[in-house]
Write a protein that holds these residues in place. Structure first.
Motif, PDB file in Angstrom:
ATOM      1  N   SER A 106      -7.707  -7.883   4.711  1.00 45.47           N
ATOM      2  CA  SER A 106      -7.594  -7.821   3.847  1.00 45.47           C
ATOM      3  C   SER A 106      -7.426  -6.247   3.272  1.00 45.47           C
ATOM      4  CB  SER A 106      -9.353  -7.355   3.822  1.00 45.47           C
ATOM      5  OG  SER A 106      -9.789  -5.851   4.158  1.00 45.47           O
ATOM      6  N   PHE A 107      -6.905  -5.817   2.289  1.00 47.24           N
ATOM      7  CA  PHE A 107      -6.490  -4.339   2.232  1.00 47.24           C
ATOM      8  C   PHE A 107      -7.280  -3.785   2.317  1.00 47.24           C
ATOM      9  CE2 PHE A 107      -3.234  -6.881  -0.267  1.00 47.24           C
ATOM     10  CZ  PHE A 107      -2.426  -6.155  -0.816  1.00 47.24           C
ATOM     11  N   LYS A 108      -8.354  -3.392   2.143  1.00 49.13           N
ATOM     12  CA  LYS A 108      -9.356  -2.341   2.727  1.00 49.13           C
ATOM     13  C   LYS A 108      -9.218  -2.026   3.994  1.00 49.13           C
ATOM     14  CE  LYS A 108     -13.864   0.343   3.556  1.00 49.13           C
ATOM     15  NZ  LYS A 108     -14.535  -0.263   3.335  1.00 49.13           N
ATOM     16  N   LYS A 109      -9.066  -3.281   4.731  1.00 54.47           N
ATOM     17  CA  LYS A 109      -8.762  -2.836   6.040  1.00 54.47           C
ATOM     18  C   LYS A 109      -7.326  -2.323   6.407  1.00 54.47           C
ATOM     19  CE  LYS A 109      -8.952  -5.619  10.397  1.00 54.47           C
ATOM     20  NZ  LYS A 109      -7.914  -5.901  11.456  1.00 54.47           N
ATOM     21  N   VAL A 110      -6.718  -2.781   6.222  1.00 53.30           N
ATOM     22  CA  VAL A 110      -5.272  -2.089   5.934  1.00 53.30           C
ATOM     23  C   VAL A 110      -5.023  -0.608   5.648  1.00 53.30           C
ATOM     24  CG1 VAL A 110      -2.538  -2.745   5.942  1.00 53.30           C
ATOM     25  CG2 VAL A 110      -4.272  -5.040   6.229  1.00 53.30           C
ATOM     26  N   GLY A 165      -4.166   5.040   8.367  1.00 53.11           N
ATOM     27  CA  GLY A 165      -4.003   5.815   8.970  1.00 53.11           C
ATOM     28  C   GLY A 165      -5.124   7.316   7.480  1.00 53.11           C
ATOM     29  N   PRO A 166      -5.359   8.116   7.175  1.00 56.14           N
ATOM     30  CA  PRO A 166      -6.140   8.829   5.930  1.00 56.14           C
ATOM     31  C   PRO A 166      -5.222   9.494   5.142  1.00 56.14           C
ATOM     32  CG  PRO A 166      -6.245  10.293   8.669  1.00 56.14           C
ATOM     33  CD  PRO A 166      -5.813   8.830   9.012  1.00 56.14           C
ATOM     34  N   GLU A 167      -3.948   9.627   5.649  1.00 57.16           N
ATOM     35  CA  GLU A 167      -3.025  10.440   4.375  1.00 57.16           C
ATOM     36  C   GLU A 167      -3.192   9.274   3.486  1.00 57.16           C
ATOM     37  OE1 GLU A 167       1.414  11.456   3.515  1.00 57.16           O
ATOM     38  OE2 GLU A 167       0.634  10.609   5.527  1.00 57.16           O
ATOM     39  N   ILE A 217       0.257  -1.594   0.566  1.00 60.58           N
ATOM     40  CA  ILE A 217      -0.197  -0.108   0.162  1.00 60.58           C
ATOM     41  C   ILE A 217       0.546   1.405  -0.002  1.00 60.58           C
ATOM     42  CG2 ILE A 217      -1.494   1.616   1.468  1.00 60.58           C
ATOM     43  CD1 ILE A 217      -2.817  -1.848   1.971  1.00 60.58           C
ATOM     44  N   HIS A 218       1.420   1.086   0.756  1.00 63.32           N
ATOM     45  CA  HIS A 218       2.794   2.575   0.676  1.00 63.32           C
ATOM     46  C   HIS A 218       3.454   2.838  -0.356  1.00 63.32           C
ATOM     47  CE1 HIS A 218       5.592   5.078   2.180  1.00 63.32           C
ATOM     48  NE2 HIS A 218       6.435   4.390   1.370  1.00 63.32           N
ATOM     49  N   PHE A 219       3.895   1.483  -1.233  1.00 58.78           N
ATOM     50  CA  PHE A 219       4.769   1.425  -2.460  1.00 58.78           C
ATOM     51  C   PHE A 219       3.675   2.011  -3.719  1.00 58.78           C
ATOM     52  CE2 PHE A 219       5.110  -0.482  -6.770  1.00 58.78           C
ATOM     53  CZ  PHE A 219       6.908  -0.018  -6.863  1.00 58.78           C
ATOM     54  N   ALA A 220       2.407   1.516  -3.655  1.00 60.39           N
ATOM     55  CA  ALA A 220       1.020   2.753  -4.415  1.00 60.39           C
ATOM     56  C   ALA A 220       1.010   3.802  -4.090  1.00 60.39           C
ATOM     57  CB  ALA A 220       0.093   1.321  -4.021  1.00 60.39           C
ATOM     58  N   TRP A 221       0.938   3.988  -2.973  1.00 59.88           N
ATOM     59  CA  TRP A 221       0.501   5.887  -2.586  1.00 59.88           C
ATOM     60  C   TRP A 221       1.777   6.701  -2.798  1.00 59.88           C
ATOM     61  CZ3 TRP A 221       3.670   8.239   0.762  1.00 59.88           C
ATOM     62  CH2 TRP A 221       3.068   9.398   1.651  1.00 59.88           C
ATOM     63  N   ASN A 272      -6.494   8.238  -0.514  1.00 58.65           N
ATOM     64  CA  ASN A 272      -5.612   8.718  -1.036  1.00 58.65           C
ATOM     65  C   ASN A 272      -5.457   7.648  -2.439  1.00 58.65           C
ATOM     66  OD1 ASN A 272      -5.170  12.164  -0.935  1.00 58.65           O
ATOM     67  ND2 ASN A 272      -3.737  11.625   0.659  1.00 58.65           N
ATOM     68  N   VAL A 273      -5.640   6.547  -1.409  1.00 56.59           N
ATOM     69  CA  VAL A 273      -5.023   5.017  -2.708  1.00 56.59           C
ATOM     70  C   VAL A 273      -6.287   4.974  -2.755  1.00 56.59           C
ATOM     71  CG1 VAL A 273      -4.631   3.103  -2.561  1.00 56.59           C
ATOM     72  CG2 VAL A 273      -2.922   4.863  -1.119  1.00 56.59           C
ATOM     73  N   GLU A 274      -6.305   4.387  -4.893  1.00 62.90           N
ATOM     74  CA  GLU A 274      -7.568   4.236  -5.129  1.00 62.90           C
ATOM     75  C   GLU A 274      -7.674   2.592  -5.126  1.00 62.90           C
ATOM     76  OE1 GLU A 274      -8.280   6.902  -9.138  1.00 62.90           O
ATOM     77  OE2 GLU A 274      -6.053   6.268  -8.718  1.00 62.90           O
ATOM     78  N   LEU A 275      -8.599   2.570  -4.682  1.00 62.48           N
ATOM     79  CA  LEU A 275      -8.150   0.069  -4.435  1.00 62.48           C
ATOM     80  C   LEU A 275      -9.897  -0.138  -4.974  1.00 62.48           C
ATOM     81  CD1 LEU A 275      -7.310  -2.134  -3.317  1.00 62.48           C
ATOM     82  CD2 LEU A 275      -8.871  -1.314  -1.057  1.00 62.48           C
ATOM     83  N   ALA A 276      -9.745  -1.357  -5.870  1.00 64.81           N
ATOM     84  CA  ALA A 276     -11.040  -1.928  -6.215  1.00 64.81           C
ATOM     85  C   ALA A 276     -10.435  -3.677  -5.532  1.00 64.81           C
ATOM     86  CB  ALA A 276     -10.870  -1.978  -7.289  1.00 64.81           C
TER      87      ALA A 276
END
Length: 442
Positions: A234-238, A243-245, A205-209, A249-253
């Motif tokens: 789940s990616f959604k939970k993590v 946090g909100p940053e 997630i950090h890499f994608a952000w 901001n990260v687009e996730l499907a």
């Protein structure tokens, strides 16, 4: 008419649970039956909790009939149930039904999202990062949309784990010939069966952000986790817990389906996707795109509803439902361990732990003589191996080259879905075949 050295073909090539003898979950079939033929709502043969769900679904249908088109995003009450399920699964992280789209299996959702993400030409053409080995839906859709496939390799030596340094290598190399915009993750893995750790998901997630990548999380095997110490996150939970940053901001499907898990209802083609942080204008385009296919199969939507809204303690169907669900999952856990142990007893075969999903993806040693013969037949060596296996034993598996693998390594994918007694016979036949194959080509 030629006599074969086997009595049946064992189709261990595809994750089709019911075709392999798994019994349907009673409650799911009861609700779908009631929705399909509402006259049964008066029958004393059906439990009240099933009737209650069927009535709710039918009220959401035009003319109270599964035969009516629904909204393109799917029936409202089912999307509400999906949102509630996600909140429960993720420990209270909020889910908005408006971000939920019911789909024709997970495949339809993945294809739809990729359609709206692919653009540009030449070096600005969209690059889609996919794991190798991968589920071939991804390479097929990327090819169909004329996007650019960007491979990143899972680490076989470390139980098919995902390393962010490998993501970075892959991304930086791809920037020379395309515009990498999408990162696909399959967790638990298909064909590799690994379950990502929480730390790994945070890193991704950090890499994608950091790189402004759109994340696709294929989570259709989220119920299929077997190894001790492994847990589905789940990616959604993590994402929300980071946090909100990140979460704003990260687009996730993310995707789920009726086809896997303990349900195995592949034929209903039920699924959903949850899409986060999509720009309102793009969201409008997505709904427009989905409206072209009118709506997903309505019986599949009903089946998906039971997956996310199963019987709860206190309801009359609860004890039977839990018994059936746990029986399927416990059986799969036993079969995962059995397959791993038996493969690792065969000389020239190595199989990583089957932490989750429905497949083994063992690495096989193929002697150079067999590689030469495969070349003479214009076949990949593992395809040659799998064809020989089929012709001599009747066991059908998929060569690793169909999923992608590191140069010079050979694998095949086999589902662990056959019943335990049949799986044992299958594994013994495979062992005998492999030993003979090595002797012949050594």
């Amino acid at each position: 008419g030629i006599k074969k050295p086997f009595t049946e073909v064992i189709k261990a090539n595809i994750g089709d649970a019911h075709a392999m003898g798994q019994r349907p979950i009673t409650f799911l079939r009861q609700v779908v039956a009631l929705c399909t033929y509402p006259n049964l709502l008066d029958s004393p043969s059906f439990p009240e909790d099933a009737k209650k769900r069927a009535r709710r679904i039918l009220q959401g249908c035009g003319g109270n009939s599964l035969g009516a088109y629904t909204a393109s995003q799917g029936i409202n009450c089912i999307r509400e149930d999906v949102a509630s399920y996600i909140e429960r699964r993720d420990g209270g992280v909020p889910a908005d039904p408006d971000n939920i789209y019911l789909t024709t299996g997970a495949s339809d959702g993945i294809t739809s999202i990729l359609k709206i993400l692919v653009s540009g030409g030449g070096k600005s053409r969209t690059g889609v990062m996919i794991p190798i080995p991968q589920y071939p839906l991804y390479s097929a859709v990327i090819s169909e949309l004329d996007a650019i496939q960007v491979n990143y390799y899972l680490d076989e030596e470390n139980c098919w784990s995902l390393d962010v340094n490998e993501l970075r290598r892959s991304l930086n190399e791809a920037k020379a010939y395309c515009n990498p915009k999408v990162l696909c993750i399959i967790n638990p893995g298909n064909p590799t069966g690994q379950v990502q750790s929480r730390k790994c998901i945070e890193d991704v997630i950090h890499f994608a952000w950091e790189e402004k990548l759109f994340l696709l999380a294929d989570e259709v095997y989220q119920d299929n986790v077997y190894s001790e110490g492994c847990q589905f996150h789940s990616f959604k939970k993590v994402l929300y817990e980071m946090g909100p940053e990140y979460s704003n901001n990260v687009e996730l499907a993310s995707f789920h389906s009726t086809s896997k898990g303990y349900m195995g209802e592949c034929g209903y083609r039920g699924g959903y996707m949850e899409v986060l942080n999509l720009h309102p204008d793009i969201k409008g385009q997505l709904v427009k795109l989905l409206s072209v296919r009118l709506c997903p199969p309505v019986s599949g939507q009903a089946a998906m509803d039971i997956v996310v809204n199963p019987p709860v303690p206190g309801e009359e169907s609860y004890s039977q439902f839990i018994k059936e669900k746990e029986s399927v999952l416990n059986n799969l856990a036993k079969k995962a361990k059995l397959a791993e142990d038996m493969f690792n007893k065969v000389p020239g075969v190595h199989c990583n732990p089957l932490q989750g999903a429905l497949y083994a993806f063992p690495r096989i040693f193929i002697p150079s003589k067999a590689i030469e013969e495969a070349k003479a037949h214009k076949m990949a060596p593992d395809m040659f191996y799998c064809m020989k296996l089929l012709e001599e034993t009747g066991i059908c598996v998929v060569p690793g080259s169909g999923f992608g693998q590191r140069e010079g390594t050979y694998h095949f994918r086999m589902t662990i879905l056959p019943q335990i007694d049949k799986l044992k016979i299958l594994m013994e036949k495979m062992k005998d075949f492999h030993i003979k194959f090595l002797e012949k080509y050594a």
